[in-house]
Design a protein around this motif. Structure first.
Motif, PDB file in Angstrom:
ATOM      1  N   CYS A  10      73.740  -4.007 -31.078  1.00  0.00           N
ATOM      2  CA  CYS A  10      72.299  -3.766 -31.049  1.00  0.00           C
ATOM      3  C   CYS A  10      71.532  -4.890 -31.739  1.00  0.00           C
ATOM      4  O   CYS A  10      70.377  -4.721 -32.109  1.00  0.00           O
ATOM      5  N   GLN A 203      69.071   1.414 -26.432  1.00  0.00           N
ATOM      6  CA  GLN A 203      69.341   0.605 -27.631  1.00  0.00           C
ATOM      7  C   GLN A 203      68.929  -0.854 -27.417  1.00  0.00           C
ATOM      8  O   GLN A 203      68.382  -1.484 -28.318  1.00  0.00           O
ATOM      9  N   ASN A 218      68.548  10.075 -33.298  1.00  0.00           N
ATOM     10  CA  ASN A 218      69.875   9.469 -33.248  1.00  0.00           C
ATOM     11  C   ASN A 218      70.968  10.533 -33.208  1.00  0.00           C
ATOM     12  O   ASN A 218      71.980  10.379 -32.528  1.00  0.00           O
ATOM     13  N   SER A 358      76.783   2.365 -34.141  1.00  0.00           N
ATOM     14  CA  SER A 358      75.326   2.287 -34.112  1.00  0.00           C
ATOM     15  C   SER A 358      74.802   3.715 -34.176  1.00  0.00           C
ATOM     16  O   SER A 358      75.573   4.667 -34.029  1.00  0.00           O
ATOM     17  N   SER A 421      74.009  -4.341 -26.427  1.00  0.00           N
ATOM     18  CA  SER A 421      74.304  -3.022 -26.983  1.00  0.00           C
ATOM     19  C   SER A 421      75.606  -2.484 -26.418  1.00  0.00           C
ATOM     20  O   SER A 421      75.887  -2.586 -25.225  1.00  0.00           O
TER      21      SER A 421
END
Ligand code: SF4
Ligand code: SF4
Lengths: 486, 251
Positions: A10, A203, A218, A358, A421
């Protein structure tokens, strides 16, 4: 490493900071780095004849970017680096840049439909050799693709897989600047991986617009990603049971898979998660009654799936068919750059949730499940291990859901950037790369579905197997045709 | 073996009593849209936001083509006057393409096959599925009909391996140019009389991919279609309802 730009998952950087190497240096760097343990996450061409490569280091979560200018051709990477093989074929097909010396330079998706399925298939000759051709239309409700076997009796010497039947021109449409359909393309790159791909896309967009994603969003995303994994893994275990004629698990899992899909529908109304993930967060919040509903459903479904799946490991006739069938060696896995379930089934610790964490996975780790036999059993068992961990993860996250917003408003994309990503979808690593132009418009967008890495592995796993084991082997990978064909 | 029996008892009886009992669909499920023209202030926001050009202005009225709609709900969100509202009605299938064009009047559901066809297929319908592009979600939600939750077999309907054993085709996907020939060949291999079902926005109109040169905007540009099942993907109950309506069963 001075030839490469290091970023994290990311991450975003100025596109001009990506080293642009001489083509021979570019080639040599990739080969050396892959030999020393990195792998190709993506390798693509873009207009103005530029090659871009992202190498992934699973040991420290770094991504390395490098690029090169090419004219009409360059010396192919594939002979020294087999995992470049399909990427280079794609580059040749999309941009007419020829990797010279590529040993297998055939169409990938047959953009010229008049030639679909017409290629010089590899042939084994001999009086006792026969050829079996299967597809594009198969016997079950599955996607279209063509498989060509060279057999000696029941024994498969060679399998060639020729796809492209599901090609619907998504990457081209994205490059042409289509906006309104963008998120819908992402949701349907591979319909069974709606959350995985829409998350990878979101992302990338968030990196490019420096957008903050609320913690609550998230976590809802991660729950949805694990539900997607649960549904598909459960369905696959049922289908594997079906392929060896063990009907109890097959019929139980077919239904339980639906229970998991229906949990995704609790989140957003759609069983595949359409409309849930969006750049900036998620479009739907969940309230306390949804949470207790989900908790109860996941508990019940886990009880059912444990009961159904454990039968497999206790039934000798099932194990007899799973063990030593379709073995993929760890070396082949490394050479081919295999990701996801089949890689973990060879003992490779490749899982983007852990190695390239992430979103919510930065705070709640899911340990990587591995097994080391590389056969159908291992690929089935990895799924079972992951099911248990996903259930555990979801239960924990539902307990600890923070308050707050679920969607922030992304601003415009920054100009002249590159962002990458990675998301561990249920099949394996999904990689999206975006490059913006002078006005922040999407100059280039590259999608890699895990299937793109893994299709060649099926062909290798089938060598010296019985042709009658093909459905079982194929199912143990369960790759996406549409995710490959795009 | 004993363990399998114990498991069988634990798993219980799970076939849903459809169509006798209506299924309960999730609260956020988007079913058939309802249009109330009287509320429309002609702002055309819905038309410009729709990703598949499913909404058409007809004078000061709007019409929504369920054959193009992917049920993303964006039109509903953008309309301040609640002109378009998605109900939870899952019965969406129609026999004629034009019946999918929703106006503010009654929706015309699919009718059963004509008596002579019904005599042949009414109690036993074997279908060959063809995946002609698309994203595999339509396939996935068709596949589940054969699981014990829906138990398609109890209506005499079955998906079979060969077109030669089939009474008709069940098509998903927009029909990519790469699949057009294979679809045609599969269609030809089905003995007549035969029926064709197009399931999903892709198979009806090209859906999300409509207009792409790599596909052909739906199945009826290649073969005649008898039943259209909207959705992206259609819920399994939407598919089941459509097939049962064609067979004149219950709902
Ligand atoms: S719900 Fe249907 S009509 Fe409304 S915007 Fe989405 S695709 Fe268009
Ligand atoms: S209609 Fe929607 S769900 Fe069905 S194949 Fe097309 S994109 Fe996928």
């Amino acid at each position: 490493m001075e030839n490469m730009l290091k970023i994290y998952n990311c991450g975003v950087n100025d596109f001009k900071n990506v080293p642009c190497l001489d083509i021979l240096k570019f080639r040599q760097t990739i080969i050396e780095q892959v030999n020393s343990g990195l792998r190709i996450a993506t390798l693509f061409a873009m207009p103005a004849d530029k090659l871009v490569c992202v190498l992934a280091d699973d040991t420290n979560g770094s991504l390395y970017l490098l690029s090169s200018k090419v004219s009409k051709s360059y010396p192919s990477l594939t002979p020294a680096c087999p995992q470049a093989h399909l990427f280079e074929r794609e580059i040749a097909e999309q941009f007419s840049i020829i990797p010279q010396g590529h040993p297998w330079l055939k169409p990938v998706r047959f953009p010229d439909s008049s030639l679909i399925g017409i290629t010089d298939f590899f042939k084994v000759a001999g009086s006792e050799i026969h050829e079996v051709a299967v597809g594009p239309v198969h016997a079950g409700i599955i996607e279209s693709g063509h498989f060509r076997f060279q057999c000696n009796g029941e024994n498969v010497f060679h399998l060639e897989i020729s796809l492209g039947y599901q090609h619907r021109g998504i990457e081209k449409a994205i490059r042409s600047g289509e906006q309104k359909r963008l998120i819908h393309y992402m949701e349907t790159l591979a319909g069974d991986t709606t959350i995985g791909h829409s998350l990878a896309y979101s992302q990338v967009m968030e990196s490019l617009s420096n957008c903050y994603v609320p913690a609550r969003a998230n976590i809802i995303r991660a729950i949805a990603l694990e539900l997607e994994r649960l549904a598909n893994h459960t369905g696959d275990l049922g289908a594997l049971a079906g392929d060896v004629g063990y009907l109890p698990t097959s019929s139980f899992c077919g239904r339980i898979r639906g229970d998991f899909l229906n949990m995704t529908a609790v989140l957003c109304g759609n069983r595949f998660g359409r409309g849930l993930v969006s750049p900036g967060g998620v479009n739907y919040d969940i309230d306390n009654s949804n949470i207790s509903d989900l908790k109860q459903r996941i508990k019940a479904a886990f009880k059912d799936v444990s009961n159904a799946v454990n039968l497999l490991w206790e039934t000798p006739s099932v194990l007899d068919r799973f063990d030593d069938t379709g073995v993929l060696t760890q070396k082949d896995c490394i050479d081919l750059g295999v990701v996801g379930v089949p890689a973990k089934a060879c003992g490779l610790e490749r899982d983007a949730r852990f190695n390239f964490a992430s979103g919510a996975y930065q705070f709640s780790q899911i340990p990587i499940s591995t097994w080391d036999t590389g056969d159908v059993f291992a690929r089935a068992y990895i799924r079972w291990l992951e099911i248990q961990k996903s259930v555990n993860f979801i239960e924990n996250e539902l307990e600890n859901l923070p308050d707050g917003q679920t969607l922030s408003n992304p601003s415009a994309l920054a100009a002249n950037k590159i962002a990458v990503s990675l998301v561990e979808g249920w099949r394996g690593e999904i990689c999206h790369t975006a490059i913006t132009g002078n006005n922040g418009q999407l100059l280039h967008y590259k999608i890699v579905d895990p299937s793109f890495h893994n299709w060649p592995a099926i062909a290798i796993a089938l060598r010296n197997q019985q042709i009658s084991d093909f459905p079982l082997c194929n199912k143990s990978f369960n790759l996406s045709y549409c995710g490959h064909d795009l | 073996m004993l363990k399998a029996f114990v498991a069988r008892i634990k798993q219980g009886y799970r076939t849903y009593p459809f169509p006798k009992k209506k299924p309960s669909l999730p609260e956020r499920f988007k079913g058939r849209p309802v249009i109330s023209d009287s509320k429309c202030n002609d702002c055309k926001k819905c038309i410009s936001i729709c990703p598949t050009d499913a909404i058409i202005a007809n004078g000061n009225k709007i019409e929504l083509d369920m054959g193009r709609c992917i049920f993303c709900g964006k039109c509903e969100q953008v309309c301040q006057n609640k002109t378009i509202i998605f109900s939870r009605e899952y019965s969406l299938a129609a026999g004629k393409r034009e019946d999918l064009l929703l106006k503010s009047q009654e929706f015309k559901s699919a009718e059963s096959l004509k008596a002579d066809m019904l005599k042949i297929f009414g109690r036993s319908l074997k279908l060959r599925q063809v995946s002609a592009g698309g994203c595999n979600a339509c396939e996935a939600d068709t596949n589940v009909l054969s699981t014990l939750a829906y138990d398609l077999g109890r209506f005499g309907v079955q998906f079979v391996a060969s077109p030669r054993h089939a009474d008709g085709l069940f098509i998903t996907g927009p029909v990519t140019t790469n699949m057009k020939l294979a679809l045609k060949k599969t269609y030809d291999a089905v003995p007549s009389p035969k029926i064709v079902i197009a399931a999903g926005a892709c198979a009806i109109s090209g859906g999300i991919y409509s207009g792409h040169p790599e596909q052909t905007n739906g199945a009826d540009n290649s073969v005649p279609v008898d039943l259209y099942i909207p959705g992206c993907p259609p819920n399994p109950y939407t598919i089941l309802d459509g097939i049962l309506r064609l067979l004149g069963v219950g709902s």
